[in-house]
Structure formats: structure tokens, C-alpha cells
Design an enzyme around this catalytic site. Sequence first.
Site, PDB file in Angstrom:
ATOM      1  N   GLY A 280       0.827  -1.194   0.000  1.00 11.75           N
ATOM      2  CA  GLY A 280       0.000   0.000   0.000  1.00 11.75           C
ATOM      3  C   GLY A 280       0.862   1.244   0.000  1.00 11.75           C
ATOM      4  N   GLU A 281       0.374   2.303   0.631  1.00 15.27           N
ATOM      5  CA  GLU A 281       1.051   3.604   0.727  1.00 15.27           C
ATOM      6  C   GLU A 281       1.099   4.349  -0.604  1.00 15.27           C
ATOM      7  OE1 GLU A 281       4.961   3.269   2.412  1.00 15.27           O
ATOM      8  OE2 GLU A 281       4.290   2.160   4.171  1.00 15.27           O
TER       9      GLU A 281
END
Length: 351
Positions: free
Chosen positions: A317-318
Site C-alpha cells: 500500500g502507501e
Amino acid sequence: MDLVQSTINQIGPLDDRAATAARRRQDMLTKPAGSLGRLEELSIRIAGITGRERPRLTNPAVIVMAADHGVARQGVSAFPAEVTPQMVLNFLRGGAAINVLARHVGARVIVVDIGVATDLPPHPDLVSRKLAYGTADFSQEPAMSHETARQAIAVGIACANQAIDSGVDLLATGEMGIANTTAASAVVAAITRRPASEVTGRGTGIDDSGLARKIAVIEQALHRHQPNPDDGLDVLAKVGGLEIGGLAGVILGAAARRVPVVIDGFIAGAAALIAATLAPAATAYMIAGHRSVERGHAAVFSHLDLQPLLDLNMRLGEGTGAVLAMSICQAACKILDEMATFAEAGVSEKV
């Protein structure tokens, strides 16, 4: 008319004239037609998105929405909730994976606190748009009110507009929030009408018993709240997350401004589904950055009829996968813009 509806009303079809001109130019470049594969189609699509025959993407940015989830109290994550604010501070120090990869591709990281469950210290690079100290535990009650869900989308639109007004011409979606794969799985199950067991994975690395508990929590929540699959706002309010709503707004805002938006992993994919239910035309402005190993991600892109650019077994993610895909978008546009045509290079064409 509020910001959400006015933004949706601005989203129109791609520019066929620009796309046709880009395709014509691609066919005149010094290479066999089609020899650069998906790069060619990507450049043509970006031409249609931007309305420019030779688009140049020189100012990329990733918007990272951060928020907490009340459902984390059900033991659905391998990490405690305090990791969310800790990671936000890591983003601001430049020490997270998204910072490293963004620096590598020359993208700005815009960090937005839309619902972290604690107060964060002021920081020049932190956009504070907190709507609540996390969502409610959706296993017991709706995650948020419909009004808060709409506000979350509006925050994302405003952040996209601010970035674009500052010169950003390519956006990516990123997020941080412990237990957000649980919310994303619930959103994906609701909108795609698939069983929770088909779209729920291990997230941060829960064991078999944790996965079974996570699936059960989602199934019970969907049964309790009965979200409307055709109404992304209803799904968001009942089983979503503030950062998911924020990213849906980023996507809608980018589409309304004719800026390509790269969709990251599973959580960003859930946001894309919400955006698509609210404005089906927005799907044309989405570029699927990568395929996450998170179990439900393939269902997201199947539902949206998008093909991811990368498949690197990532699940962080991120915005990490989306940022890597940004460089491919830029490369595709540079091919279209900077390669010589047969006539310009004095090269004989195919007989």
C-alpha cells in the site's frame, strides 16, 4: 450544489480527437506499428485523458490519505492501531517505502490526516483535514454517517484540486490505516457482490485464525448493514474508511480536471469502486498501477475492466505500486512526444 456533485457533473468522456491524433502519430514513429505494446495504448489513453495529442507528464504527486478504523478492535490486523500515527510521522520524515520510491521517480508526497485516531503534531508537509478520530467499529454500527462519508469524498476532491492548481499533472493514490484491508474487503464484497471469503486476504500478515475472524466480521457487517451495491456513498458510510472516501474523492477530482490518476493497491482499488459507482465516466481516467497479492484486488480490476501495468507481488500500500507505475506512464508519453517520425528521421517506412 455541493463540491461532490459539481465535480461529478464535470466528468465527461475522453477526448477522441486527441486520442485519434496520438494514435496517428504513434503509427508514424520509427518502429514497427504496435512494437511497443501496451506503452503505445497507454500513451494514446493519456492523450484522451488530457486532451493533448502529445501529453507531457512532468509534475507527478502521490496523495497519501491516513485514517484509523474502529473495526481494528475486533483483532483483524497483525499490527496495533498506534502504528497509523507512527507511520504518518515516518512519511513526514521521509523514511517510508513510499518516500523512497517517490524520490526515485521524482514525485511529491502529499500526506493528509483525514481521520487518524490521535492528534498529530503540526508539520509543514502534513495536510490536516481530520473529519473524525477514526471510524466507528462497523461490526457493531455504521462506520460513519452519510454526511461524513460525503465530507470525506469532498476532502479528497479538494486535495486533488489543490495539487492540480499547483501544477501537478499526474496523480497517484496512497493510504495508511491499520485494519483498512478489512474495510476495503467489505467495500469490494459489497460493490462486486462477491462473497467476503473471495475478496478478503491476510492484510498485514494475520494467521489462519485471524483470517477466519476477519472474514466473519465482514460477513456479519454486510448482513447487518445491507449496503446498497449501486450506491458508493452508502457502502462507504456503512463499511468503509475515511481514507477510502478521501481517495475516491481524489479520483473524482482528477477525472473532473482531466488529469490521469494511477490506482495503487487493494485499498485504493476499493476507493476506485466507490468513485465508479458515483461517476461511471471516471473509470476512463483511472490507470491501474499494479496487481496486489491481496486476494480481492483482481476482483476490483475485473469489475472496473482495467488491466494493471505491473505485477510485482507487492502488498504494502502507501501508493508504492502506483508511484512505480507513474514512471511507465511518463515513459509512454515521452515515446509519443520525443521519438522521431519516419519522415523526420529520413527512415523508409514499411513497404
